[in-house]
Design a protein around this motif. Sequence first.
Motif, PDB file in Angstrom:
ATOM      1  N   LEU A  83     -76.046 -17.103  -1.382  1.00 58.12           N
ATOM      2  CA  LEU A  83     -74.783 -16.891  -2.269  1.00 58.12           C
ATOM      3  C   LEU A  83     -73.555 -17.862  -1.773  1.00 58.12           C
ATOM      4  O   LEU A  83     -73.011 -18.331  -2.734  1.00 58.12           O
ATOM      5  CB  LEU A  83     -74.371 -15.433  -1.771  1.00 58.12           C
ATOM      6  CG  LEU A  83     -75.162 -14.290  -2.141  1.00 58.12           C
ATOM      7  CD1 LEU A  83     -74.372 -13.075  -1.780  1.00 58.12           C
ATOM      8  CD2 LEU A  83     -75.166 -14.404  -3.844  1.00 58.12           C
ATOM      9  N   GLY A  84     -73.748 -18.277  -0.557  1.00 58.99           N
ATOM     10  CA  GLY A  84     -72.429 -19.206   0.103  1.00 58.99           C
ATOM     11  C   GLY A  84     -72.721 -20.602  -0.674  1.00 58.99           C
ATOM     12  O   GLY A  84     -71.713 -21.434  -0.280  1.00 58.99           O
ATOM     13  N   ASP A  85     -73.923 -20.920  -1.257  1.00 57.90           N
ATOM     14  CA  ASP A  85     -74.192 -22.097  -1.532  1.00 57.90           C
ATOM     15  C   ASP A  85     -73.377 -22.343  -2.953  1.00 57.90           C
ATOM     16  O   ASP A  85     -73.017 -23.621  -3.458  1.00 57.90           O
ATOM     17  CB  ASP A  85     -75.436 -22.508  -1.950  1.00 57.90           C
ATOM     18  CG  ASP A  85     -76.402 -22.421  -0.650  1.00 57.90           C
ATOM     19  OD1 ASP A  85     -77.496 -22.274  -0.897  1.00 57.90           O
ATOM     20  OD2 ASP A  85     -75.575 -22.888   0.419  1.00 57.90           O
ATOM     21  N   SER A  86     -72.665 -21.376  -3.525  1.00 53.01           N
ATOM     22  CA  SER A  86     -71.944 -21.301  -5.023  1.00 53.01           C
ATOM     23  C   SER A  86     -70.686 -22.040  -4.775  1.00 53.01           C
ATOM     24  O   SER A  86     -69.990 -22.036  -3.892  1.00 53.01           O
ATOM     25  CB  SER A  86     -71.337 -19.928  -5.291  1.00 53.01           C
ATOM     26  OG  SER A  86     -72.679 -18.971  -5.765  1.00 53.01           O
ATOM     27  N   ALA A  87     -70.592 -23.210  -5.468  1.00 57.48           N
ATOM     28  CA  ALA A  87     -69.558 -24.088  -5.591  1.00 57.48           C
ATOM     29  C   ALA A  87     -69.742 -25.046  -6.581  1.00 57.48           C
ATOM     30  O   ALA A  87     -70.558 -25.045  -7.374  1.00 57.48           O
ATOM     31  CB  ALA A  87     -69.599 -24.878  -4.076  1.00 57.48           C
ATOM     32  N   VAL A  88     -68.833 -26.038  -6.663  1.00 54.56           N
ATOM     33  CA  VAL A  88     -68.816 -27.131  -7.577  1.00 54.56           C
ATOM     34  C   VAL A  88     -69.398 -28.407  -6.593  1.00 54.56           C
ATOM     35  O   VAL A  88     -68.241 -28.767  -5.453  1.00 54.56           O
ATOM     36  CB  VAL A  88     -67.607 -27.675  -8.266  1.00 54.56           C
ATOM     37  CG1 VAL A  88     -67.778 -28.635  -9.218  1.00 54.56           C
ATOM     38  CG2 VAL A  88     -67.027 -26.170  -9.158  1.00 54.56           C
ATOM     39  N   TYR A  89     -70.263 -28.864  -6.945  1.00 56.29           N
ATOM     40  CA  TYR A  89     -70.645 -30.122  -6.119  1.00 56.29           C
ATOM     41  C   TYR A  89     -70.546 -31.565  -7.068  1.00 56.29           C
ATOM     42  O   TYR A  89     -70.778 -31.497  -8.067  1.00 56.29           O
ATOM     43  CB  TYR A  89     -72.294 -30.059  -5.983  1.00 56.29           C
ATOM     44  CG  TYR A  89     -72.581 -29.150  -5.148  1.00 56.29           C
ATOM     45  CD1 TYR A  89     -72.890 -27.775  -5.569  1.00 56.29           C
ATOM     46  CD2 TYR A  89     -72.817 -29.175  -3.629  1.00 56.29           C
ATOM     47  CE1 TYR A  89     -73.034 -26.666  -4.589  1.00 56.29           C
ATOM     48  CE2 TYR A  89     -73.043 -28.080  -2.796  1.00 56.29           C
ATOM     49  CZ  TYR A  89     -73.300 -26.980  -3.118  1.00 56.29           C
ATOM     50  OH  TYR A  89     -73.476 -25.739  -2.525  1.00 56.29           O
ATOM     51  N   PHE A  90     -69.788 -32.434  -6.302  1.00 60.97           N
ATOM     52  CA  PHE A  90     -69.400 -33.694  -7.049  1.00 60.97           C
ATOM     53  C   PHE A  90     -70.016 -34.781  -6.242  1.00 60.97           C
ATOM     54  O   PHE A  90     -70.138 -34.806  -4.989  1.00 60.97           O
ATOM     55  CB  PHE A  90     -67.770 -33.991  -6.743  1.00 60.97           C
ATOM     56  CG  PHE A  90     -67.007 -32.917  -7.454  1.00 60.97           C
ATOM     57  CD1 PHE A  90     -66.422 -32.089  -6.977  1.00 60.97           C
ATOM     58  CD2 PHE A  90     -66.906 -33.528  -8.717  1.00 60.97           C
ATOM     59  CE1 PHE A  90     -65.494 -31.068  -7.636  1.00 60.97           C
ATOM     60  CE2 PHE A  90     -65.771 -32.623  -9.729  1.00 60.97           C
ATOM     61  CZ  PHE A  90     -65.329 -31.372  -9.374  1.00 60.97           C
ATOM     62  N   CYS A  91     -70.546 -35.704  -7.126  1.00 64.65           N
ATOM     63  CA  CYS A  91     -71.083 -36.865  -6.928  1.00 64.65           C
ATOM     64  C   CYS A  91     -70.111 -37.815  -6.904  1.00 64.65           C
ATOM     65  O   CYS A  91     -69.093 -37.865  -7.810  1.00 64.65           O
ATOM     66  CB  CYS A  91     -72.460 -37.168  -7.872  1.00 64.65           C
ATOM     67  SG  CYS A  91     -72.974 -38.872  -7.528  1.00 64.65           S
TER      68      CYS A  91
END
Lengths: 113, 109
Positions: A83-91
């Motif tokens: 659940l804690g991996d929910s996020a916006v990942y930016f390259c």
Amino acid sequence: DTAVSQTPKYLVTQMGNDKSIKCEQNLGHDTMYWYKQDSKKFLKIMFSYNNKELIINETVPNRFSPKSPDKAHLNLHINSLELGDSAVYFCASSQDAASGELFFGEGSRLTVL
Amino acid sequence: QQQVKQSPQSLIVQKGGISIINCAYENTAFDYFPWYQQFPGKGPALLIAIRPDVSEKKEGRFTISFNKSAKQFSLHIMDSQPGDSATYFCAARVYKLIFGTGTRLQVFP
């Protein structure tokens, strides 16, 4: 012509699944990065590659594994999603590892249910 | 020591007013201080940057003021416009870029 492009833009998945995000840059830059932006908008570096070589590896769980097949591409694979991996990942990319001018993609919003 | 402290968390300014965002750091090894602007749904983009041997840098309506002895730097947006409404991040570089916590700026007409 998008400089730094990421796919997919949105990811919705169940806990325990594995997912990948792909990134490509057409700027001819040597260095690429993955940043995580959480719900409070904090931006934290995860990994950096310079000419396909890993140069920054922050304290990120082993479930996260970056791969750079060539200097224009940087992928992020995440195992056993939580659940804690929910996020916006930016390259992002930069001319070289010393540059403070980063060019960011539009982000990949990951939601883990 | 690797932190960059940013304030305020949010800012509301009238159109035409001055927006001021402040950042502070501890690590004297930082050698480059950029500001990034992020619009909703987009990635951050470099707005303006300064090196520690310069006390001020101006680009159009955007100015960075840098106080090396106080280990502080700030972004001033003159004649703020509704189109400036975004989240602003200060950052500092040692061997990597460390971002501040962000300031959400809203400019009302």
